[in-house]
Write an enzyme that holds these catalytic residues in place. Structure first.
Site, mmCIF file in Angstrom:
data_model
loop_
_atom_site.group_PDB
_atom_site.id
_atom_site.type_symbol
_atom_site.label_atom_id
_atom_site.label_comp_id
_atom_site.label_asym_id
_atom_site.label_seq_id
_atom_site.Cartn_x
_atom_site.Cartn_y
_atom_site.Cartn_z
ATOM 1 N N ARG A 66 -43.214 -9.183 -49.605
ATOM 2 C CA ARG A 66 -41.828 -9.672 -49.545
ATOM 3 C C ARG A 66 -41.366 -10.122 -50.932
ATOM 4 N NH1 ARG A 66 -37.989 -12.040 -46.002
ATOM 5 N NH2 ARG A 66 -37.322 -14.155 -46.525
ATOM 6 N N LYS B 90 -36.084 -16.568 -38.930
ATOM 7 C CA LYS B 90 -36.291 -17.977 -38.592
ATOM 8 C C LYS B 90 -35.155 -18.478 -37.710
ATOM 9 C CE LYS B 90 -38.998 -19.388 -42.640
ATOM 10 N NZ LYS B 90 -39.071 -20.299 -43.794
ATOM 11 N N TYR C 143 -36.384 -15.879 -57.763
ATOM 12 C CA TYR C 143 -36.785 -14.582 -58.307
ATOM 13 C C TYR C 143 -36.200 -14.325 -59.688
ATOM 14 C CZ TYR C 143 -38.576 -13.862 -53.675
ATOM 15 O OH TYR C 143 -39.275 -14.016 -52.520
ATOM 16 N N HIS D 128 -32.269 -15.435 -46.382
ATOM 17 C CA HIS D 128 -32.248 -16.801 -46.906
ATOM 18 C C HIS D 128 -30.900 -17.442 -46.590
ATOM 19 C CE1 HIS D 128 -35.473 -15.876 -50.211
ATOM 20 N NE2 HIS D 128 -36.012 -16.165 -49.044
ATOM 21 N N ARG E 124 -40.774 -10.973 -43.391
ATOM 22 C CA ARG E 124 -41.809 -11.984 -43.164
ATOM 23 C C ARG E 124 -42.814 -11.398 -42.180
ATOM 24 N NH1 ARG E 124 -36.785 -14.831 -42.559
ATOM 25 N NH2 ARG E 124 -36.435 -16.381 -44.215
ATOM 26 N N HIS F 228 -46.831 -12.002 -47.421
ATOM 27 C CA HIS F 228 -45.664 -12.521 -48.139
ATOM 28 C C HIS F 228 -45.581 -11.957 -49.556
ATOM 29 C CE1 HIS F 228 -42.641 -15.257 -46.682
ATOM 30 N NE2 HIS F 228 -42.480 -15.758 -47.890
#
Length: 298
Positions: free
Chosen positions: A247, A172, A279, A270, A148, A244
Site C-alpha cells: 500500500r 475503515k 508520502y 484517507h 489495506r 501494508h
C-alpha cells in the site's frame, strides 16, 4: 459503574455511534484493559468515574518502562478517547488525561519497495501450484489498488466492476470507495477467478468472497502476512515486508510519477489529506526534480 460495564458500553458506542471496525474497537478496548489490569496488580480500588489524574500519571509512568514511545502514545490516545466518552455520557466532568502529553515521536516514514523488488517477489511465486495464481493475484491487487489487508480479505466478486474499470472497497468504519483497477491487476484476478477458483469447492458463506483458502473459505489477515513473509524469504529480500508495504509502495510510486495528492488520498481512503501527505516526505529527491522541472524560477 465498574470497568467491565464501562468498557462494554464504550465498545457499543464505538460500534454504533462512531461506526468503527471491529479491529479498531478491539485496539481501543485493549488500552482500557491494560489500565484495568494495572489497577488490579497494584491493588488500587477505583472505578472509571472516580479514578484520579495522579493515578493515571503513575500508570503512564509505569507503562513507559514496558513499551516503546509509539505504543505509549497510542495507549494515552486510546484512554483519552475512553474518558472523553464518559464525559459525553455525563459520567464524568473532566478528562483525567487532559494534561498528560504523549511522547514526541517525530514522523515515521513508511517502508516501500522498488518496482524491481515487487517484480522479484511476484516472480518468486510457484505458479505450478493452484495457490500460486491466487498469491500472484493477491500481490498484484495489494500493489495495483493500494488496499489495506482487511480490505483485501473482504473483497467480493460482486465488488468487481471491470467493465467500468473500478473495484468497490469497504474500508475503515465500513466506508465504501471506488478504486480504479489497472489492466495488469484485472488480468491476474481474472486468471485466478476463471482458472483456479472456479474449480474449488466453496463454503456457502464464501460464495461471493474473491480470495479463498484451500478449504474454500475466506483467507485471514494472518494468512496474507504469512504468504508475504514466505515470498520475501524465497526472493531473498532483506526487508521487513508486510501487506501494508505494498500500500505504501502504491502511493509512493504514484506520487513519484506525478499523481495528484488528492487523487491518491481518495484511492487510499484517507479521511484527511494530512495522512496522505506523509508520502511527500518519502523521496525528497523526486520533489526536487519536480521543482526543477515545473517552477518558473528554476
Amino acid at each position: 459503574m465498574d470497568w467491565k460495564q464501562a468498557l462494554k458500553d464504550y465498545e457499543n458506542f464505538l460500534r454504533l455511534e462512531r461506526g468503527l471496525s471491529n479491529n479498531t474497537i478491539i485496539n481501543y478496548a485493549l488500552d482500557v484493559k491494560k489500565l484495568e489490569s494495572w489497577l488490579e496488580a497494584n491493588s488500587i480500588d477505583v472505578n472509571p468515574i472516580n479514578i484520579s489524574e495522579e493515578t493515571l500519571q503513575q500508570f503512564i509512568y509505569d507503562i513507559a518502562k514496558q513499551v516503546n514511545p509509539r505504543s505509549q502514545s497510542r495507549i494515552i490516545s486510546g484512554l483519552k478517547g475512553f474518558f472523553s466518552y464518559l464525559i459525553f455520557e455525563d459520567y464524568r466532568k473532566t478528562n483525567p488525561l487532559e494534561l498528560i502529553e504523549s511522547p514526541n515521536l517525530g514522523r515515521k516514514l513508511p517502508d516501500t519497495l522498488s518496482l524491481e523488488e515487487i517484480n522479484l517477489l511476484i516472480n518468486s511465486i510457484d505458479l505450478s501450484k493452484p495457490q500460486g495464481e491466487r498469491n500472484r493475484a493477491i500481490l498484484e491487487t495489494l500493489y495495483g489498488c493500494g488496499l489495506r489487508v482487511s480490505e483485501l480479505v473482504n473483497l467480493k466478486i460482486s465488488d468487481l466492476f471491470f467493465e467500468e474499470g473500478f473495484i468497490k472497497v469497504t474500508g475503515k468504519g465500513d466506508k465504501q470507495r471506488l478504486v480504479p483497477i489497472g489492466a495488469v491487476t484485472e488480468k491476474f484476478i481474472s486468471i485466478y477467478r476463471n482458472e483456479i477458483r472456479v474449480h474449488q469447492q466453496i463454503h456457502p458463506l464464501a460464495k461471493d468472497t474473491l480470495f479463498l483458502n484451500r478449504r474454500g473459505k475466506a483467507l485471514t489477515r494472518a494468512m496474507i502476512f504469512t504468504i508475504i513473509k514466505r515470498l520475501t524469504e524465497t526472493a531473498g529480500i532483506h526487508k521487513n515486508i508486510s501487506p501494508h508495504t505494498f500500500r505504501h509502495s502504491f502511493a509512493t510510486h504514484l506520487l513519484e510519477n506525478g499523481a495528484d495528492l488528492r487523487a491518491i488520498q481518495q484511492m487510499l481512503g484517507h479521511e484527511s489529506i494530512t495522512t496522505t501527505e506523509i508520502y511527500t516526505h518519502v523521496d525528497r529527491r523526486h520533489l526536487t526534480e519536480v521543482i526543477n522541472k515545473f517552477h518558473p524560477r528554476k
